[in-house]
Design a protein around this motif. Sequence first.
Motif: not given
Length: 387
Positions: A25-42
């Motif tokens: 759960x914690x590492x997926x939270x981290x991935x979600x945060x990366x997706x948001x802060x890095x402006x990931x498209x896909x």
Amino acid sequence: MRILHTADWHLGKTLEGRSRLSEQEAVIDEIVEIVQTENIDVVLLAGDAFDTVNPPADAEKLFYESLSRLSDHGKRHVVVIAGNHDHPGRLSAAAPIAAQHAITLLGFPTDVVQRLYVPSTDETLIVAALPYPSESRLNELLSDECDETLLRARYDERIRAIFAKMNESFQDDAVNIAMSHLYVAGGATCDSERPIELGGAYTVSPASFPQRAQYVALGHLHRPQDVKHAVMPARYSGSPLAYSFSEAGYSKSVTIVDVQPRSAPAISECWLSKGRPLVKWKATEGLAQVYRWIEEGRDRGAWIDLEIDVEQSLTLEETHRLRKLYDGFVHIRPNYLKKDDVVREVRTDVPIETLFTRFYERQTGGGKPVEELVQLFLQLVAEEDER
């Protein structure tokens, strides 16, 4: 277009019976945060979302909640393929409703590409997505002979043919990505990866990738690594957590791919920090050294594989005390020291308890029996003499 490549979540996986769901759960939270802060498209998830074909309900709940967060409720495309650990039919079952939220779930191998319009960049992404392609999931017999060399060649030919078919659907004015969950010849493996090849039979050559792909996103190997000898950039993103002690010391990451039509991609790693690390301890000074490390707070919060040099067996009380002092011990393995002065010959004038002690040392590699065990042996000998 910014693409985040991840794989091998293995939701529901345990470590010698210890749940790691909170770490996941914690590492997926981290991935979600990366997706948001890095402006990931896909977001691409290249297989092994789960650890078993019948994952626990909590793992499935975490998976679907995570996909919803990654897609931002349908604003961002997420593509998931089945790995060798996943149940292809079970993953595909949710595909119709997932598609309504820009989430593509692919369970079985196919030669049909996925065409996705990405509104944030006003570009088209074409994904040649090939879920784990075993013989059974391909639903075909590659060879009726048991020759490993022949089977390997036939398997590679079949995968190459599938990718070649999808290669025909790539377009110059689109971003063209290949994606699969398989073992490419030359990759560095870890103990936590269940083999997907039979003696090397399920091995694919880097030359089998679609030639027009700008990047190949791979899953199965847990160590982040580039594929050697591939014509185009091809990479295993690795698992987000360490799942065996063979991965002790590895850094974990997700891969970010910046790419646009007709251009080579820029590839970077974004490091992950969540989850308990896996650490090996080698206590050459015995129990006293282990107690000192615990008191110092060494590797606090880690899972520990402990090897401890001892001259005699650890008692149950000593083992229980170690686990009570620190709950991170997964393995506690005594390494019995050998002494140069061990007498190996059997002599009739040597007391029987001494002979037993020497026998015990030879059988255990140098361990000394506790006094209770010696007394039990002497009691059994006495009972036998009385018969």
